[in-house]
Scaffold this active site. Structure first.
Site, PDB file in Angstrom:
ATOM      1  N   ASP A  45     -42.348   1.782  12.452  1.00 32.74           N
ATOM      2  CA  ASP A  45     -41.085   1.142  12.795  1.00 32.74           C
ATOM      3  C   ASP A  45     -40.365   0.873  11.478  1.00 32.74           C
ATOM      4  OD1 ASP A  45     -42.327  -1.104  11.776  1.00 32.74           O
ATOM      5  OD2 ASP A  45     -42.122  -2.325  13.588  1.00 32.74           O
ATOM      6  N   HIS A  46     -39.441  -0.074  11.498  1.00 26.66           N
ATOM      7  CA  HIS A  46     -38.629  -0.356  10.310  1.00 26.66           C
ATOM      8  C   HIS A  46     -39.363  -1.191   9.262  1.00 26.66           C
ATOM      9  CE1 HIS A  46     -38.315  -3.575  13.248  1.00 26.66           C
ATOM     10  NE2 HIS A  46     -38.221  -4.392  12.201  1.00 26.66           N
TER      11      HIS A  46
ATOM     12  N   CYS B 217     -46.707  -0.331  11.192  1.00 29.50           N
ATOM     13  CA  CYS B 217     -45.701  -1.352  11.508  1.00 29.50           C
ATOM     14  C   CYS B 217     -46.037  -2.573  10.658  1.00 29.50           C
ATOM     15  CB  CYS B 217     -45.614  -1.648  13.006  1.00 29.50           C
ATOM     16  SG  CYS B 217     -46.970  -2.572  13.741  1.00 29.50           S
ATOM     17  N   GLY B 218     -45.433  -3.693  10.925  1.00 25.74           N
ATOM     18  CA  GLY B 218     -45.650  -4.851  10.054  1.00 25.74           C
ATOM     19  C   GLY B 218     -47.114  -5.249   9.980  1.00 25.74           C
ATOM     20  N   THR B 219     -47.728  -5.426  11.128  1.00 27.26           N
ATOM     21  CA  THR B 219     -49.151  -5.783  11.187  1.00 27.26           C
ATOM     22  C   THR B 219     -50.046  -4.596  11.511  1.00 27.26           C
ATOM     23  OG1 THR B 219     -48.940  -6.241  13.538  1.00 27.26           O
ATOM     24  CG2 THR B 219     -48.627  -8.111  12.027  1.00 27.26           C
TER      25      THR B 219
ATOM     26  N   GLY C 182     -48.841  -3.892  16.844  1.00 26.25           N
ATOM     27  CA  GLY C 182     -47.959  -3.518  17.957  1.00 26.25           C
ATOM     28  C   GLY C 182     -47.892  -2.017  18.159  1.00 26.25           C
TER      29      GLY C 182
ATOM     30  N   HIS D 235     -67.764   6.888  14.252  1.00 34.19           N
ATOM     31  CA  HIS D 235     -68.410   6.361  15.456  1.00 34.19           C
ATOM     32  C   HIS D 235     -67.498   6.357  16.684  1.00 34.19           C
ATOM     33  CE1 HIS D 235     -71.979   4.022  13.456  1.00 34.19           C
ATOM     34  NE2 HIS D 235     -71.867   5.268  13.040  1.00 34.19           N
ATOM     35  N   ASN D 236     -66.214   6.187  16.491  1.00 35.26           N
ATOM     36  CA  ASN D 236     -65.301   6.042  17.638  1.00 35.26           C
ATOM     37  C   ASN D 236     -64.432   7.278  17.872  1.00 35.26           C
ATOM     38  OD1 ASN D 236     -64.958   3.025  15.960  1.00 35.26           O
ATOM     39  ND2 ASN D 236     -66.137   3.148  17.860  1.00 35.26           N
TER      40      ASN D 236
ATOM     41  N   ARG E  18     -75.126   9.914  19.989  1.00 30.27           N
ATOM     42  CA  ARG E  18     -74.999   8.716  20.830  1.00 30.27           C
ATOM     43  C   ARG E  18     -73.573   8.169  20.832  1.00 30.27           C
ATOM     44  NH1 ARG E  18     -76.949   6.985  15.946  1.00 30.27           N
ATOM     45  NH2 ARG E  18     -76.234   4.979  15.133  1.00 30.27           N
ATOM     46  N   HIS E  19     -72.864   8.436  19.754  1.00 29.73           N
ATOM     47  CA  HIS E  19     -71.478   7.945  19.681  1.00 29.73           C
ATOM     48  C   HIS E  19     -70.583   8.705  20.659  1.00 29.73           C
ATOM     49  CE1 HIS E  19     -72.828   5.635  16.336  1.00 29.73           C
ATOM     50  NE2 HIS E  19     -73.188   6.710  15.675  1.00 29.73           N
TER      51      HIS E  19
ATOM     52  N   ARG F  34     -70.683   7.148  24.052  1.00 29.79           N
ATOM     53  CA  ARG F  34     -69.884   5.923  24.148  1.00 29.79           C
ATOM     54  C   ARG F  34     -68.380   6.237  24.189  1.00 29.79           C
ATOM     55  NH1 ARG F  34     -73.993   3.549  19.607  1.00 29.79           N
ATOM     56  NH2 ARG F  34     -75.740   3.291  21.042  1.00 29.79           N
TER      57      ARG F  34
HETATM   58  C1  RB5 Z   1     -41.309  -6.091  13.300  1.00 27.54           C
HETATM   59  O1  RB5 Z   1     -40.682  -7.197  12.754  1.00 27.54           O
HETATM   60  C2  RB5 Z   1     -42.762  -6.408  13.581  1.00 27.54           C
HETATM   61  O2  RB5 Z   1     -42.851  -7.259  14.683  1.00 27.54           O
HETATM   62  C3  RB5 Z   1     -43.544  -5.128  13.809  1.00 27.54           C
HETATM   63  O3  RB5 Z   1     -43.423  -4.307  12.702  1.00 27.54           O
HETATM   64  C4  RB5 Z   1     -45.037  -5.278  14.040  1.00 27.54           C
HETATM   65  O4  RB5 Z   1     -45.616  -6.120  13.107  1.00 27.54           O
HETATM   66  C5  RB5 Z   1     -45.445  -5.576  15.422  1.00 27.54           C
HETATM   67  O5  RB5 Z   1     -46.639  -5.527  15.748  1.00 27.54           O
END
Ligand code: RB5
Length: 149
Positions: free
Chosen positions: A12-13, A69-71, A74, A102-103, A136-137, A140
Protein backbone atom coordinates in the site's frame (compact mmCIF):
# COMPACT_ATOMS: atom_id res chain seq x y z
CA UNK A 1 19.55 -22.11 -19.08
CA UNK A 2 17.29 -22.08 -16.02
CA UNK A 3 14.23 -19.85 -16.03
CA UNK A 4 14.26 -17.20 -13.33
CA UNK A 5 11.58 -17.54 -10.66
CA UNK A 6 9.12 -14.65 -10.82
CA UNK A 7 8.42 -12.73 -7.62
CA UNK A 8 5.33 -10.53 -7.50
CA UNK A 9 5.64 -7.39 -5.35
CA UNK A 10 3.00 -5.00 -4.12
CA UNK A 11 2.29 -2.72 -1.19
CA UNK A 12 0.00 0.00 0.00
CA UNK A 13 1.14 3.60 0.41
CA UNK A 14 2.95 2.95 3.71
CA UNK A 15 6.34 2.58 2.04
CA UNK A 16 6.57 2.27 -1.72
CA UNK A 17 10.28 3.08 -1.55
CA UNK A 18 10.95 0.02 0.62
CA UNK A 19 9.00 -2.11 -1.89
CA UNK A 20 11.08 -0.73 -4.78
CA UNK A 21 14.29 -1.40 -2.84
CA UNK A 22 13.11 -4.95 -2.15
CA UNK A 23 12.35 -5.38 -5.87
CA UNK A 24 15.93 -4.39 -6.75
CA UNK A 25 17.28 -6.78 -4.12
CA UNK A 26 15.12 -9.60 -5.50
CA UNK A 27 16.75 -9.04 -8.91
CA UNK A 28 20.20 -9.00 -7.33
CA UNK A 29 19.43 -12.38 -5.80
CA UNK A 30 18.77 -13.81 -9.28
CA UNK A 31 14.97 -13.64 -9.41
CA UNK A 32 12.70 -11.69 -11.74
CA UNK A 33 10.86 -8.96 -9.82
CA UNK A 34 7.33 -8.22 -11.04
CA UNK A 35 6.41 -4.98 -9.26
CA UNK A 36 2.73 -4.10 -9.68
CA UNK A 37 2.90 -0.93 -7.61
CA UNK A 38 1.34 1.34 -6.58
CA UNK A 39 3.88 3.78 -8.00
CA UNK A 40 2.86 6.85 -5.95
CA UNK A 41 2.48 7.38 -2.20
CA UNK A 42 -1.14 8.49 -2.54
CA UNK A 43 -3.27 6.91 0.18
CA UNK A 44 -4.75 3.62 -0.95
CA UNK A 45 -6.31 0.47 0.51
CA UNK A 46 -4.09 -2.51 1.31
CA UNK A 47 -6.79 -5.18 0.58
CA UNK A 48 -6.71 -4.22 -3.12
CA UNK A 49 -2.97 -4.74 -3.38
CA UNK A 50 -2.77 -7.87 -1.24
CA UNK A 51 -5.46 -9.53 -3.33
CA UNK A 52 -3.93 -8.43 -6.65
CA UNK A 53 -0.53 -9.86 -5.74
CA UNK A 54 -2.02 -13.08 -4.34
CA UNK A 55 -3.99 -13.69 -7.53
CA UNK A 56 -0.79 -13.52 -9.58
CA UNK A 57 0.70 -16.29 -7.42
CA UNK A 58 -2.37 -18.52 -7.45
CA UNK A 59 -2.75 -18.12 -11.22
CA UNK A 60 0.80 -19.42 -11.67
CA UNK A 61 1.98 -16.22 -13.33
CA UNK A 62 4.42 -15.71 -10.44
CA UNK A 63 6.12 -18.26 -8.20
CA UNK A 64 6.17 -16.33 -4.93
CA UNK A 65 5.01 -12.97 -3.62
CA UNK A 66 6.32 -10.26 -1.33
CA UNK A 67 3.95 -7.62 -0.01
CA UNK A 68 4.42 -4.59 2.23
CA UNK A 69 2.16 -2.39 4.34
CA UNK A 70 2.71 -0.44 7.53
CA UNK A 71 2.62 -3.45 9.84
CA UNK A 72 2.52 -6.17 7.20
CA UNK A 73 -0.63 -7.44 8.90
CA UNK A 74 -3.49 -5.98 6.91
CA UNK A 75 -2.08 -6.81 3.49
CA UNK A 76 -1.25 -10.33 4.74
CA UNK A 77 -4.86 -10.83 5.87
CA UNK A 78 -6.08 -9.76 2.44
CA UNK A 79 -3.66 -12.07 0.63
CA UNK A 80 -4.64 -15.04 2.79
CA UNK A 81 -8.28 -14.64 1.76
CA UNK A 82 -7.29 -15.83 -1.73
CA UNK A 83 -7.58 -19.66 -1.81
CA UNK A 84 -4.19 -21.31 -2.19
CA UNK A 85 -2.24 -18.48 -0.58
CA UNK A 86 -0.15 -19.09 2.52
CA UNK A 87 1.28 -15.75 3.58
CA UNK A 88 3.11 -14.92 6.80
CA UNK A 89 4.25 -11.62 8.27
CA UNK A 90 7.92 -11.79 9.25
CA UNK A 91 10.05 -9.42 11.29
CA UNK A 92 12.99 -11.82 11.64
CA UNK A 93 15.04 -13.98 9.29
CA UNK A 94 14.44 -17.25 11.18
CA UNK A 95 10.67 -17.02 10.69
CA UNK A 96 11.13 -15.99 7.06
CA UNK A 97 13.07 -19.18 6.32
CA UNK A 98 10.76 -21.37 8.41
CA UNK A 99 7.56 -20.28 6.70
CA UNK A 100 9.08 -21.62 3.46
CA UNK A 101 10.63 -24.76 4.99
CA UNK A 102 7.72 -25.89 7.17
CA UNK A 103 4.62 -24.02 5.97
CA UNK A 104 5.35 -23.85 2.22
CA UNK A 105 4.43 -20.17 2.38
CA UNK A 106 4.06 -18.73 -1.10
CA UNK A 107 3.92 -15.14 0.07
CA UNK A 108 5.88 -13.05 2.56
CA UNK A 109 4.53 -9.89 4.15
CA UNK A 110 6.73 -7.22 5.72
CA UNK A 111 5.79 -4.32 7.99
CA UNK A 112 7.60 -1.25 6.73
CA UNK A 113 6.94 0.56 10.02
CA UNK A 114 8.20 -2.42 12.02
CA UNK A 115 11.55 -3.31 10.47
CA UNK A 116 14.26 -1.16 8.92
CA UNK A 117 15.47 -1.53 5.36
CA UNK A 118 18.51 -3.67 6.20
CA UNK A 119 16.48 -6.20 8.15
CA UNK A 120 13.74 -6.20 5.52
CA UNK A 121 16.25 -7.16 2.83
CA UNK A 122 17.71 -9.90 5.04
CA UNK A 123 14.18 -11.24 5.65
CA UNK A 124 13.55 -11.29 1.90
CA UNK A 125 16.81 -13.15 1.30
CA UNK A 126 16.01 -15.73 4.00
CA UNK A 127 12.56 -16.31 2.49
CA UNK A 128 13.78 -16.66 -1.09
CA UNK A 129 16.74 -18.87 -0.17
CA UNK A 130 14.71 -21.45 1.73
CA UNK A 131 12.91 -24.45 0.22
CA UNK A 132 9.89 -26.40 1.45
CA UNK A 133 11.03 -29.57 3.23
CA UNK A 134 7.91 -31.63 2.46
CA UNK A 135 7.43 -34.88 4.43
CA UNK A 136 5.47 -34.40 7.65
CA UNK A 137 5.20 -30.72 6.86
CA UNK A 138 3.38 -31.52 3.62
CA UNK A 139 0.74 -33.44 5.60
CA UNK A 140 0.13 -30.36 7.72
CA UNK A 141 0.06 -27.95 4.80
CA UNK A 142 -2.41 -30.27 3.06
CA UNK A 143 -4.57 -30.06 6.19
CA UNK A 144 -4.58 -26.27 5.95
CA UNK A 145 -5.55 -26.45 2.30
CA UNK A 146 -8.29 -29.00 2.99
CA UNK A 147 -9.52 -26.97 5.98
CA UNK A 148 -9.37 -30.13 8.11
CA UNK A 149 -7.99 -28.31 11.13
C1 RB5 B 1 -1.97 2.40 6.56
O1 RB5 B 1 -1.92 3.56 7.30
C2 RB5 B 1 -1.82 1.19 7.46
O2 RB5 B 1 -2.99 1.01 8.20
C3 RB5 B 1 -1.49 -0.04 6.64
O3 RB5 B 1 -0.34 0.18 5.92
C4 RB5 B 1 -1.25 -1.32 7.42
O4 RB5 B 1 -0.38 -1.12 8.48
C5 RB5 B 1 -2.45 -2.09 7.79
O5 RB5 B 1 -2.34 -3.24 8.25
Amino acid sequence: MSVKKRIILSSDHADIELRKTIAKHVETLGFEAVDIGPMTSESTHYPIHGKAAAERVVSGDCDLGIIVCGTGQGIMMAANKVPGIRCGVCSDTFSAAMIRQHNDANMLSIGARVVGEGLALAIVEAFLSAEFEGGRHATRVDMIEAEKM
